[in-house]
Design a protein around this motif. Structure first.
Motif, PDB file in Angstrom:
ATOM      1  N   GLY A  75     -11.399  28.354 -17.014  1.00  0.00           N
ATOM      2  CA  GLY A  75     -11.235  29.794 -17.027  1.00  0.00           C
ATOM      3  C   GLY A  75     -10.533  30.322 -18.250  1.00  0.00           C
ATOM      4  O   GLY A  75     -10.379  31.531 -18.384  1.00  0.00           O
ATOM      5  N   GLU A  76     -10.066  29.469 -19.138  1.00  0.00           N
ATOM      6  CA  GLU A  76      -9.390  29.959 -20.328  1.00  0.00           C
ATOM      7  C   GLU A  76     -10.347  30.747 -21.210  1.00  0.00           C
ATOM      8  O   GLU A  76      -9.928  31.613 -21.971  1.00  0.00           O
ATOM      9  CB  GLU A  76      -8.779  28.806 -21.113  1.00  0.00           C
ATOM     10  CG  GLU A  76      -9.815  27.852 -21.697  1.00  0.00           C
ATOM     11  CD  GLU A  76      -9.192  26.568 -22.186  1.00  0.00           C
ATOM     12  OE1 GLU A  76      -9.126  26.370 -23.401  1.00  0.00           O
ATOM     13  OE2 GLU A  76      -8.745  25.780 -21.342  1.00  0.00           O
ATOM     14  N   ILE A  77     -11.642  30.457 -21.159  1.00  0.00           N
ATOM     15  CA  ILE A  77     -12.644  31.297 -21.804  1.00  0.00           C
ATOM     16  C   ILE A  77     -13.257  32.134 -20.699  1.00  0.00           C
ATOM     17  O   ILE A  77     -13.917  31.616 -19.809  1.00  0.00           O
ATOM     18  CB  ILE A  77     -13.725  30.459 -22.515  1.00  0.00           C
ATOM     19  CG1 ILE A  77     -13.096  29.592 -23.611  1.00  0.00           C
ATOM     20  CG2 ILE A  77     -14.784  31.364 -23.123  1.00  0.00           C
ATOM     21  CD1 ILE A  77     -14.062  28.639 -24.273  1.00  0.00           C
ATOM     22  N   ILE A  78     -13.015  33.429 -20.759  1.00  0.00           N
ATOM     23  CA  ILE A  78     -13.395  34.301 -19.646  1.00  0.00           C
ATOM     24  C   ILE A  78     -14.884  34.600 -19.704  1.00  0.00           C
ATOM     25  O   ILE A  78     -15.394  35.045 -20.735  1.00  0.00           O
ATOM     26  CB  ILE A  78     -12.580  35.606 -19.698  1.00  0.00           C
ATOM     27  CG1 ILE A  78     -11.095  35.277 -19.612  1.00  0.00           C
ATOM     28  CG2 ILE A  78     -12.982  36.545 -18.571  1.00  0.00           C
ATOM     29  CD1 ILE A  78     -10.200  36.463 -19.890  1.00  0.00           C
ATOM     30  N   GLY A  79     -15.571  34.379 -18.605  1.00  0.00           N
ATOM     31  CA  GLY A  79     -16.993  34.689 -18.554  1.00  0.00           C
ATOM     32  C   GLY A  79     -17.722  33.861 -17.514  1.00  0.00           C
ATOM     33  O   GLY A  79     -17.409  32.676 -17.317  1.00  0.00           O
ATOM     34  N   LYS A  80     -18.705  34.488 -16.863  1.00  0.00           N
ATOM     35  CA  LYS A  80     -19.510  33.779 -15.873  1.00  0.00           C
ATOM     36  C   LYS A  80     -21.003  33.902 -16.172  1.00  0.00           C
ATOM     37  O   LYS A  80     -21.828  33.339 -15.454  1.00  0.00           O
ATOM     38  CB  LYS A  80     -19.227  34.333 -14.474  1.00  0.00           C
ATOM     39  CG  LYS A  80     -19.646  35.794 -14.290  1.00  0.00           C
ATOM     40  CD  LYS A  80     -19.394  36.264 -12.880  1.00  0.00           C
ATOM     41  CE  LYS A  80     -19.885  37.703 -12.679  1.00  0.00           C
ATOM     42  NZ  LYS A  80     -19.662  38.180 -11.302  1.00  0.00           N
ATOM     43  N   SER A  81     -21.347  34.643 -17.233  1.00  0.00           N
ATOM     44  CA  SER A  81     -22.768  34.808 -17.564  1.00  0.00           C
ATOM     45  C   SER A  81     -23.368  33.470 -17.972  1.00  0.00           C
ATOM     46  O   SER A  81     -22.675  32.570 -18.454  1.00  0.00           O
ATOM     47  CB  SER A  81     -22.929  35.816 -18.705  1.00  0.00           C
ATOM     48  OG  SER A  81     -22.302  35.354 -19.876  1.00  0.00           O
ATOM     49  N   GLU A  82     -24.651  33.345 -17.799  1.00  0.00           N
ATOM     50  CA  GLU A  82     -25.332  32.082 -18.098  1.00  0.00           C
ATOM     51  C   GLU A  82     -25.171  31.690 -19.559  1.00  0.00           C
ATOM     52  O   GLU A  82     -24.944  30.517 -19.875  1.00  0.00           O
ATOM     53  CB  GLU A  82     -26.820  32.192 -17.740  1.00  0.00           C
ATOM     54  CG  GLU A  82     -27.581  30.889 -17.942  1.00  0.00           C
ATOM     55  CD  GLU A  82     -29.039  30.999 -17.549  1.00  0.00           C
ATOM     56  OE1 GLU A  82     -29.774  30.012 -17.727  1.00  0.00           O
ATOM     57  OE2 GLU A  82     -29.436  32.090 -17.075  1.00  0.00           O
ATOM     58  N   LYS A  83     -25.262  32.681 -20.444  1.00  0.00           N
ATOM     59  CA  LYS A  83     -25.180  32.375 -21.873  1.00  0.00           C
ATOM     60  C   LYS A  83     -23.826  31.795 -22.257  1.00  0.00           C
ATOM     61  O   LYS A  83     -23.751  30.809 -22.984  1.00  0.00           O
ATOM     62  CB  LYS A  83     -25.461  33.636 -22.697  1.00  0.00           C
ATOM     63  CG  LYS A  83     -26.926  34.027 -22.745  1.00  0.00           C
ATOM     64  CD  LYS A  83     -27.175  35.107 -23.775  1.00  0.00           C
ATOM     65  CE  LYS A  83     -28.672  35.394 -23.887  1.00  0.00           C
ATOM     66  NZ  LYS A  83     -28.959  36.419 -24.933  1.00  0.00           N
ATOM     67  N   ILE A  84     -22.744  32.404 -21.771  1.00  0.00           N
ATOM     68  CA  ILE A  84     -21.413  31.927 -22.158  1.00  0.00           C
ATOM     69  C   ILE A  84     -21.092  30.610 -21.461  1.00  0.00           C
ATOM     70  O   ILE A  84     -20.419  29.736 -22.025  1.00  0.00           O
ATOM     71  CB  ILE A  84     -20.328  32.994 -21.878  1.00  0.00           C
ATOM     72  CG1 ILE A  84     -19.096  32.715 -22.755  1.00  0.00           C
ATOM     73  CG2 ILE A  84     -19.923  33.030 -20.430  1.00  0.00           C
ATOM     74  CD1 ILE A  84     -19.335  32.893 -24.223  1.00  0.00           C
ATOM     75  N   ARG A  85     -21.570  30.418 -20.246  1.00  0.00           N
ATOM     76  CA  ARG A  85     -21.313  29.157 -19.544  1.00  0.00           C
ATOM     77  C   ARG A  85     -21.969  27.981 -20.264  1.00  0.00           C
ATOM     78  O   ARG A  85     -21.422  26.893 -20.336  1.00  0.00           O
ATOM     79  CB  ARG A  85     -21.836  29.238 -18.106  1.00  0.00           C
ATOM     80  CG  ARG A  85     -21.171  30.290 -17.234  1.00  0.00           C
ATOM     81  CD  ARG A  85     -19.729  30.022 -16.966  1.00  0.00           C
ATOM     82  NE  ARG A  85     -19.504  28.858 -16.134  1.00  0.00           N
ATOM     83  CZ  ARG A  85     -18.309  28.473 -15.715  1.00  0.00           C
ATOM     84  NH1 ARG A  85     -17.234  29.136 -16.079  1.00  0.00           N
ATOM     85  NH2 ARG A  85     -18.174  27.408 -14.960  1.00  0.00           N
ATOM     86  N   LYS A  86     -23.155  28.223 -20.818  1.00  0.00           N
ATOM     87  CA  LYS A  86     -23.831  27.167 -21.572  1.00  0.00           C
ATOM     88  C   LYS A  86     -23.036  26.799 -22.816  1.00  0.00           C
ATOM     89  O   LYS A  86     -22.957  25.626 -23.202  1.00  0.00           O
ATOM     90  CB  LYS A  86     -25.242  27.612 -21.954  1.00  0.00           C
ATOM     91  CG  LYS A  86     -26.234  27.591 -20.787  1.00  0.00           C
ATOM     92  CD  LYS A  86     -27.633  27.989 -21.241  1.00  0.00           C
ATOM     93  CE  LYS A  86     -28.619  27.898 -20.086  1.00  0.00           C
ATOM     94  NZ  LYS A  86     -29.989  28.305 -20.500  1.00  0.00           N
TER      95      LYS A  86
END
Length: 581
Positions: A268-279
């Motif tokens: 969670g230190e990099i905030i985001g749940k979108s598919e692009k950022i998770r990849k």
């Protein structure tokens, strides 16, 4: 730790070059084997390959001189061997070898010899790390605010930092190695040298308009008096201390929270749940443990430094994370900042020399942000460092090995710069073993509310605000905005809203007008009609409907969004036959 190397164990430095022989070996057989391998010592093992002792060549020579039988088993002449296991620390190995006057120390696992610690290699390693620690320590001592002086028990000056040079108009080159009384016969540190008692907060005026507070401490090492150290502070600085300390505490608290957010051990230190950022996060975690050079690309404000820190923290590297903004360093200072310099390397250089950023990043990560702004001359030198894994300080003639992972970042098209001969092609391929292109915020569906929530909590704490939430229509507007400046622009906007908010909820009227206008223009931009009256009418209808949608049908809020009086809104609703839901 900054000045401490990682704990080295016997297994990390042991040599595999050693000779073993069975206890039933004949003396003459052993002599031939030692002469063939040119080895001075042989370790003797039993039938189960367990170490039982050793034989030195010099002992065999003595035995021959005494005309002893050379055709008998060697086990009659072996000495007991002192050994360690593979987890013994290097310092313990060094002490054992010095205490027992041995040059080789066998490393044992389950009774079997698996390696040998050599005295020369131990001393060379310790000496190299001592020099590195000394350079780092000098860098720290020269950077502190107080004038610092250290003398030995004979009264000779052994350290004199830059602040002391400026305060007393005596250079380090002049005074180090000389007796203190030759320069300052009445110095307080000389009195402590005699009394061996500490002196605290003594007022001193070395020259006109200089008011100094002196503290002097005797130095005791293992119960033996070794000298004294003094620190001198300009008293005018003390007046600012209270307010500066408060500011420092607040800053430290903020930095601790920031460090937890961007350098934690959770995904969670990099905030985001979108598919692009998770990849992208998955790719970063996958390559973190490797030694590959990484190039982070993407628009300005997409979080490239946060990703670089994430990769460093999820690697096995124990050193520091050193971020460098290549666009912020003057061209003439690149080499000295990157690689350091030796004393006297150029006019104005520190008399003690200076350690470079690549050395500070030893066993860590060096982050080269905006690498596209690196001058061509420096690109060639950087390429050589990346290829040879060593640097040479400015004014020096010795190469220093370095072990720093390089992560680069840019928001420009490096390939285009290569085509324009503004960036070296060979350097481009060297830094771009793995490329991670970070998506702009407008392509990260669902991430904006998460980022807003995080920034709201952080910035409320920073600005001492108690804001409980944000109106739904405000969130809709922020989600529909283009965010050309990406995460950086979003965070700045949230801080603007936090600072201007006077209640416990952020409302529509706080949103900057340019954001509302840009959101309203989205639908209008696609029109192709050249009929001005029709276009204006359609634009007004779309704007009114959009405002009503964002305000959940509340006409008062919609009028505020449109920046028109309520009566005007009512008139247009009736004229354009717009129904409110």
């Amino acid at each position: 730790m900054f000045l401490h190397s990682k704990k080295l164990l016997a297994k990390d430095i042991m040599s595999k070059e050693f000779l073993i022989a069975n206890e039933n070996y004949r003396v003459n057989e052993l002599i031939r084997a030692m002469l063939k391998e040119n080895i001075e010592e042989v370790f003797i093992v039993d039938k189960k390959n367990k170490l039982i002792g050793f034989v030195r060549f010099i002992d065999i020579v003595k035995m021959i001189g005494e005309n002893l039988n050379q055709d008998i088993p060697i086990k009659k002449y072996i000495d007991d061997a002192i050994s360690v296991d593979k987890t013994t620390s290097l310092l313990v190995c060094k002490d054992i070898m010095l205490e027992n006057r041995i040059r080789k120390l066998p490393v044992i696992e389950n009774g079997e010899i698996i390696g040998v610690i050599k005295k020369d290699e131990v001393l060379n390693y310790l000496y190299t790390n001592l020099k590195k620690s000394q350079a780092k320590l000098n860098h720290i001592l020269d950077s502190i605010h107080e004038a610092l002086c250290v003398i030995d028990k004979e009264g000779q000056v052994v350290f004199w930092n830059e602040k002391s040079e400026k305060l007393y108009d005596v250079s380090s080159k002049e005074i180090v190695g000389r007796h203190m009384k030759d320069f300052f016969p009445d110095a307080m540190i000389l009195k402590v040298l005699k009394s061996r008692q500490a002196v605290k907060n003594v007022y001193h005026m070395p020259k006109k308009d200089y008011h100094i507070i002196i503290n002097v401490e005797p130095i005791w090492i293992d119960g033996e008096f070794s000298g004294a150290v003094s620190t001198d502070r300009d008293i005018s600085e003390v007046k600012k201390m209270s307010s500066e300390l408060q500011k420092a505490n607040e800053t430290l608290q903020y930095l601790e929270e920031e460090m937890k957010r961007v350098m934690g051990d959770q995904l969670g230190e990099i905030i985001g749940k979108s598919e692009k950022i998770r990849k992208k996060i998955e790719t970063a975690r996958q390559i973190a443990a490797t030694e590959a050079s990484i190039l982070l690309t993407g628009e300005s404000g997409t979080g490239k430094e946060v990703f670089a820190r994430y990769i460093h923290d999820h690697s096995d590297r124990k050193g520091l994370f050193i971020p460098i903004n290549c666009s912020a360093i003057p061209n003439e200072l690149f080499e000295s900042e990157f690689f350091g310099y030796e004393k006297g390397a150029f006019t104005g250089a520190n008399n003690m020399g200076k350690i470079g950023l690549f050395e500070l990043a030893e066993d860590g990560t060096i982050f080269l942000d905006e690498i596209g702004d690196l001058p061509l001359s420096m690109q060639a030198k950087l390429l050589r460092v990346l290829q040879e894994k060593q640097i040479k300080r400015v004014g020096g003639n010795k190469y220093i090995p370095i072990n720093a992972r390089v992560i680069s970042a840019t928001n420009v098209d490096l390939k285009k710069l290569v085509e324009e001969k503004k960036f070296r092609q060979d350097l481009y391929y060297r830094i771009n073993v793995v490329e991670i292109n970070l998506p702009p915020l407008r392509e990260r569906e669902g991430d904006i509310p998460l980022l807003i929530d995080s920034f709201l909590k952080e910035l409320c704490k920073k600005n001492k605000k108690n804001i409980l939430g944000i109106e739904p229509e405000v969130l809709k507007i922020l989600e529909n905005y283009h965010w050309e400046g990406n995460i950086r622009e979003l965070k700045n906007t949230i801080e603007n809203l936090v600072v201007l908010c006077r209640q416990d909820t952020i409302t529509i009227d706080l949103i900057p007008k340019y954001i509302i206008n840009r959101v309203g223009e989205k639908r209008f931009m696609g029109e192709n009609s050249l009929d001005l009256n029709k276009s204006i009418k359609k634009f007004e209808v779309d704007m009114i409907r959009k405002a009503l949608e964002l305000a959940n049908g509340n006409k008062v809020k919609a009028a505020k969004l449109l920046n028109i009086p309520r009566t005007t809104l009512y008139y247009k609703l009736e004229s354009y036959k717009i129904e409110c839901r």
